[in-house]
Design an enzyme around this catalytic site. Structure first.
Site, mmCIF file in Angstrom:
data_model
loop_
_atom_site.group_PDB
_atom_site.id
_atom_site.type_symbol
_atom_site.label_atom_id
_atom_site.label_comp_id
_atom_site.label_asym_id
_atom_site.label_seq_id
_atom_site.Cartn_x
_atom_site.Cartn_y
_atom_site.Cartn_z
ATOM 1 N N GLN A 1 4.443 9.396 7.283
ATOM 2 C CA GLN A 1 3.588 10.326 6.539
ATOM 3 C C GLN A 1 4.049 11.760 6.749
ATOM 4 O O GLN A 1 4.083 12.559 5.811
ATOM 5 C CB GLN A 1 2.123 10.129 6.955
ATOM 6 C CG GLN A 1 1.600 8.764 6.514
ATOM 7 C CD GLN A 1 0.188 8.479 6.960
ATOM 8 O OE1 GLN A 1 -0.425 9.280 7.640
ATOM 9 N NE2 GLN A 1 -0.324 7.324 6.574
ATOM 10 N N LYS B 1 -4.938 6.052 14.354
ATOM 11 C CA LYS B 1 -5.058 5.321 13.085
ATOM 12 C C LYS B 1 -6.524 5.313 12.637
ATOM 13 O O LYS B 1 -7.326 6.097 13.117
ATOM 14 C CB LYS B 1 -4.507 3.907 13.258
ATOM 15 C CG LYS B 1 -3.029 3.871 13.617
ATOM 16 C CD LYS B 1 -2.177 4.392 12.473
ATOM 17 C CE LYS B 1 -0.708 4.405 12.842
ATOM 18 N NZ LYS B 1 0.117 5.080 11.849
ATOM 19 N N LYS C 1 0.838 -1.205 0.000
ATOM 20 C CA LYS C 1 0.000 0.000 0.000
ATOM 21 C C LYS C 1 0.875 1.259 0.000
ATOM 22 O O LYS C 1 0.676 2.154 -0.819
ATOM 23 C CB LYS C 1 -0.923 -0.033 1.230
ATOM 24 C CG LYS C 1 -1.810 1.176 1.391
ATOM 25 C CD LYS C 1 -3.035 0.866 2.217
ATOM 26 C CE LYS C 1 -2.781 0.865 3.712
ATOM 27 N NZ LYS C 1 -2.601 2.221 4.280
ATOM 28 N N SER C 2 1.835 1.325 0.920
ATOM 29 C CA SER C 2 2.680 2.530 1.016
ATOM 30 C C SER C 2 3.440 2.769 -0.282
ATOM 31 O O SER C 2 3.556 3.904 -0.756
ATOM 32 C CB SER C 2 3.696 2.369 2.143
ATOM 33 O OG SER C 2 3.046 2.316 3.383
ATOM 34 N N ASP D 1 1.739 -1.137 12.003
ATOM 35 C CA ASP D 1 0.493 -1.618 11.399
ATOM 36 C C ASP D 1 0.216 -3.090 11.730
ATOM 37 O O ASP D 1 -0.872 -3.595 11.446
ATOM 38 C CB ASP D 1 0.534 -1.426 9.877
ATOM 39 C CG ASP D 1 0.428 0.053 9.498
ATOM 40 O OD1 ASP D 1 0.039 0.867 10.355
ATOM 41 O OD2 ASP D 1 0.733 0.390 8.343
ATOM 42 N N ARG E 1 -6.758 1.987 17.755
ATOM 43 C CA ARG E 1 -6.513 0.537 17.709
ATOM 44 C C ARG E 1 -6.210 -0.080 19.075
ATOM 45 O O ARG E 1 -6.365 -1.287 19.240
ATOM 46 C CB ARG E 1 -5.402 0.210 16.701
ATOM 47 C CG ARG E 1 -5.877 0.396 15.278
ATOM 48 C CD ARG E 1 -4.824 0.118 14.228
ATOM 49 N NE ARG E 1 -5.417 0.200 12.900
ATOM 50 C CZ ARG E 1 -4.731 0.379 11.775
ATOM 51 N NH1 ARG E 1 -3.418 0.472 11.813
ATOM 52 N NH2 ARG E 1 -5.356 0.439 10.624
ATOM 53 N N ARG F 1 -7.576 -3.117 9.376
ATOM 54 C CA ARG F 1 -6.649 -4.015 10.081
ATOM 55 C C ARG F 1 -7.304 -4.663 11.305
ATOM 56 O O ARG F 1 -6.963 -5.785 11.673
ATOM 57 C CB ARG F 1 -5.359 -3.283 10.466
ATOM 58 C CG ARG F 1 -4.623 -2.783 9.228
ATOM 59 C CD ARG F 1 -3.155 -2.574 9.401
ATOM 60 N NE ARG F 1 -2.642 -1.768 8.301
ATOM 61 C CZ ARG F 1 -2.353 -2.221 7.081
ATOM 62 N NH1 ARG F 1 -2.499 -3.501 6.800
ATOM 63 N NH2 ARG F 1 -1.910 -1.419 6.143
HETATM 64 C C1 S3P Z 1 2.172 4.925 6.197
HETATM 65 C C2 S3P Z 1 2.720 5.294 7.395
HETATM 66 C C3 S3P Z 1 2.193 4.855 8.701
HETATM 67 C C4 S3P Z 1 1.273 3.653 8.564
HETATM 68 C C5 S3P Z 1 0.301 3.811 7.439
HETATM 69 C C6 S3P Z 1 1.033 4.014 6.121
HETATM 70 C C7 S3P Z 1 2.777 5.455 4.959
HETATM 71 O O1 S3P Z 1 1.482 5.913 9.293
HETATM 72 O O2 S3P Z 1 0.594 3.406 9.770
HETATM 73 O O3 S3P Z 1 -0.507 2.647 7.324
HETATM 74 O O4 S3P Z 1 2.467 4.932 3.863
HETATM 75 O O5 S3P Z 1 3.578 6.373 5.058
HETATM 76 P P1 S3P Z 1 2.216 7.081 10.115
HETATM 77 O O6 S3P Z 1 3.159 7.763 9.231
HETATM 78 O O7 S3P Z 1 1.117 8.013 10.565
HETATM 79 O O8 S3P Z 1 2.879 6.400 11.270
#
Ligand code: S3P
Length: 434
Positions: A170, A343, A21-22, A316, A347, A389
């Site tokens: 993020q 999240k 996904k990321s 995650d 969670r 999740r």
């Molecule tokens: C992600 C960063 C994580 C993660 C999310 C995806 C990303 O969040 O929990 O599912 O793709 O950069 P945070 O940056 O808020 O920790």
């Protein structure tokens, strides 16, 4: 939608999981800002990544779907996004909203971003604050803390040396993406290393990113060159099946071609510390990301204590780790994980509540959980709280619980792993047929 999961003794098979996904989000975003074309393969067609795709199209980026998981992105170069006529809807996706804000900060256009009820509750000031320091104008509910947000970007941003209070990829990514539009060097220092996909992909697209300890820096105005990106399987998706294999009496699952970036695989370290039998083999590198195969077998597990720098590397996976801990002998303590409260659901609260319905003993701490493992689980009706999740973690718990577990709100799974229910059914039925 309800997902029904029956108790299973056995789970066996070799699988692949959908694209990460990321990395799928980042491939689309960087491909849009690059010169030339970027062909993405194994793109995750989950709702979150499709939200990024729709938003980028609204910003004038030409993206063609050429088949199952294959996209062709025509890059527009830096600073050439078009002003969208309509509100940009990130749906349930924090990554879409936060990373897009970083990109929009450097484009001299006006845009409004919103999302679903869950996303509109999640803190956006963690990115709007540094982006405002760089020169973007941003408005939103509660003084720019909550979406809907309106942003007016600038053609030139000020470089920033930013120390982030949270270990969040993020936040780091939003600042680095905005840093592409600044003249001079932008840096982000985080309290612990979070996933580094943005840094790796920027490097792969030709933008040097320097790392010194917990600080990353880049020089703005660098050119991104479009490149083919093959997205590795999503380790966070794989984790549900790896966890299931470890806790069932007769489990053995191999996940092939899965991303093995060390900033994502803390879960394997914890499984190992709990006594799981597992093997990992790195087989190659796709777009700067290590990829390989992981096998986990049924194991006698014991509780562990975790906290500190490993937390962002398994953030995650904590929902499913909670399930594993409930099946282990003794106590598991998770600390330093208050980020879980921000999240798709809180969670810490939702996992404790839902696992509790099955008979697990879980205590909630301000920044973590204490799970007293070894209590028998009993099938029940549980809720996803609109969180993909939580839904999948509860499905894994359902495999262990006696009788039937019904997960309400299971449509949330479409956010990241649309074929999860089918894959789970296939693996348990195949095992039953043996
Ligand atoms: C992600 C960063 C994580 C993660 C999310 C995806 C990303 O969040 O929990 O599912 O793709 O950069 P945070 O940056 O808020 O920790």
């Amino acid at each position: 939608m309800e997902l029904k999961v029956g108790q299973a003794k056995r789970l066996e098979g070799t699988i692949t999981v959908p694209g990460d996904k990321s990395i799928s989000h980042r491939a689309l975003l960087l491909g849009s800002l690059a010169h030339g074309e970027t062909v993405i393969e194994n793109f995750l067609q989950g709702k979150d990544c499709l939200a990024t795709l729709r938003c980028l199209r609204q910003l004038g980026v030409k993206i063609e779907e050429e088949g199952e998981g294959r996209l062709r992105v025509e890059g527009r170069g830096l600073g050439n996004l078009q002003e969208p006529e309509e509100v940009l809807d990130a749906g349930n996706s924090g990554t879409t909203m936060r990373l897009l804000l970083g990109v929009l900060a450097g484009n001299p256009i006006f845009a409004v971003l919103t999302g679903d009820a869950s996303l509109r509750r999640r803190p956006m000031d963690r990115v709007t604050l540094p982006l405002k320091l760089m020169g973007a104008e941003i408005w939103g509910r509660q003084e720019g803390k909550l979406a809907p947000l309106a942003i007016r970007g600038q053609r030139k941003l000020r470089p920033l040396e930013y120390t982030s209070p949270v270990a969040s990829a993020q936040v780091k990514s939003a600042v680095l993406l905005a840093g592409l539009y600044a003249e001079g060097e932008t840096s982000v220092t985080e309290p612990a290393l979070s996933r580094d996909h943005t840094e790796r992909m920027l490097g792969y697209f030709g933008v040097p990113v320097k790392r010194e300890g917990l600080t990353v820096r880049l020089k703005g105005r660098a050119l991104l060159q479009g490149r083919p990106v093959r997205v590795p399987g999503d380790f966070s998706a794989a984790a549900f099946f790896l966890a299931a294999a470890a806790i069932l009496p007769e489990g053995r699952v191999t996940v092939r071609e899965v991303g093995l970036n060390p900033t994502r695989t803390g879960f394997l370290e914890v499984l190992e510390a709990m006594g799981a039998r597992l093997s990992v083999e790195v087989t190659g590198e796709w777009a700067g990301e290590p990829v390989g195969n992981v096998t986990v077998e049924s194991s006698a597990l014991r509780g562990v204590e975790i906290g500190g720098e490993i937390i962002p590397r398994l953030i995650d996976e904590i929902p499913v780790l909670t399930v594993v801990a409930a099946c282990a002998a003794g106590k598991t303590v998770i600390r330093g994980a208050e980020e879980l409260r921000y999240k798709e659901s809180d969670r810490l609260a939702t996992m404790a509540q839902e696992l509790g319905r099955l008979g697990a003993k879980v205590e909630v701490l301000p920044d973590g959980l204490i799970i007293h493992g070894g209590y028998p689980l009993q099938g029940s009706r549980v809720q996803s709280h609109g969180d993909h999740r939580v839904a999948m973690a509860m499905a894994v718990a359902g495999l262990v619980a006696e009788g039937e577990t019904i997960i309400e709100g299971a449509e949330a799974i479409d956010v990241s792993f649309p074929n999860f229910p089918t894959l789970l059914a296939t693996l348990t039925e195949e095992a039953r047929g043996k």
